[in-house]
Design an enzyme around this catalytic site. Sequence first.
Site, short mmCIF file in Angstrom:
data_model
loop_
_atom_site.label_atom_id
_atom_site.label_comp_id
_atom_site.label_asym_id
_atom_site.label_seq_id
_atom_site.Cartn_x
_atom_site.Cartn_y
_atom_site.Cartn_z
NE ARG A 90 -14.10 22.24 -25.30
CZ ARG A 90 -14.97 21.51 -25.98
NH1 ARG A 90 -15.50 20.46 -25.43
NH2 ARG A 90 -15.29 21.83 -27.22
CB SER A 128 -21.40 16.62 -26.17
OG SER A 128 -21.82 17.85 -25.64
P1 ADP Z 1 -18.69 20.61 -28.75
O1 ADP Z 1 -17.80 21.73 -29.24
O2 ADP Z 1 -18.10 19.80 -27.63
O3 ADP Z 1 -19.38 19.79 -29.83
P2 ADP Z 1 -20.90 22.39 -28.44
O4 ADP Z 1 -21.01 22.64 -29.89
O5 ADP Z 1 -22.16 22.06 -27.74
O6 ADP Z 1 -19.91 21.27 -28.03
O7 ADP Z 1 -20.20 23.61 -27.73
C1 ADP Z 1 -20.75 24.89 -27.64
C2 ADP Z 1 -19.69 25.79 -27.04
O8 ADP Z 1 -19.38 25.33 -25.73
C3 ADP Z 1 -18.37 25.80 -27.80
O9 ADP Z 1 -17.83 27.11 -27.74
C4 ADP Z 1 -17.50 24.85 -27.01
O10 ADP Z 1 -16.13 25.17 -27.14
C5 ADP Z 1 -18.00 25.13 -25.60
N1 ADP Z 1 -17.75 24.02 -24.70
C6 ADP Z 1 -18.05 22.71 -24.89
N2 ADP Z 1 -17.65 21.97 -23.83
C7 ADP Z 1 -17.10 22.84 -22.95
C8 ADP Z 1 -16.47 22.71 -21.66
N3 ADP Z 1 -16.29 21.51 -21.09
N4 ADP Z 1 -16.02 23.82 -21.05
C9 ADP Z 1 -16.16 25.02 -21.64
N5 ADP Z 1 -16.71 25.23 -22.85
C10 ADP Z 1 -17.17 24.16 -23.50
#
Ligand code: ADP
Length: 162
Positions: A90, A128
């Site tokens: 992002r 999230s």
């Molecule tokens: P966060 O990094 O927000 O705690 P996660 O661990 O669930 O969320 O993220 C898993 C993957 O998804 C990571 O590579 C994160 O960068 C990606 N990700 C999270 N939110 C988004 C989004 N809005 N758009 C694209 N990729 C995302």
Amino acid sequence: MRIAIYPGSFDPITLGHLDIIKRAAKLFDKLYILVAINKKKNSTFTIDEKIEMINLVTKDIPNLEVVKSEDLVSKYALRVGACAIIRGLRNFNDYQDEISLFHFNHSIAPDVETLALFPSANNLFLSSSSIKELVSFDADISDYIHKDIKDFVQKVIKERLK
Ligand code: ADP
């Protein structure tokens, strides 16, 4: 068969995650969504709730399987014969985290590539944790969370983050 893994906390799954999932599923024969069991990270949703929500919102994607693991992502990738780990990129903070994760994973599994996908424009600032923030202020989350899990997500966050 080209297999990839998309690992994350998914606490909860957002439309940003779903966008990455749909695009990655087109690139590979099989995509595993790997829900991390991380005892050190405080999750709002249980593992089973996360898996159920992901299954619900991805039910139309045939080449996908939702799994959970406590193991290192790269070890899991080797175990299921995956050639790639998918990540979403992002912003610069993600970049800094991802590049160290990449080197770490690559040292364990040199043949497993990390593939970073950029979010679609409307998901650039979505995470999230921002969902939890919005719900705690009674703001609408319809643009960010799949309609089939929206009510459940709101209810759980309100109950558990009081
Ligand atoms: P966060 O990094 O927000 O705690 P996660 O661990 O669930 O969320 O993220 C898993 C993957 O998804 C990571 O590579 C994160 O960068 C990606 N990700 C999270 N939110 C988004 C989004 N809005 N758009 C694209 N990729 C995302």
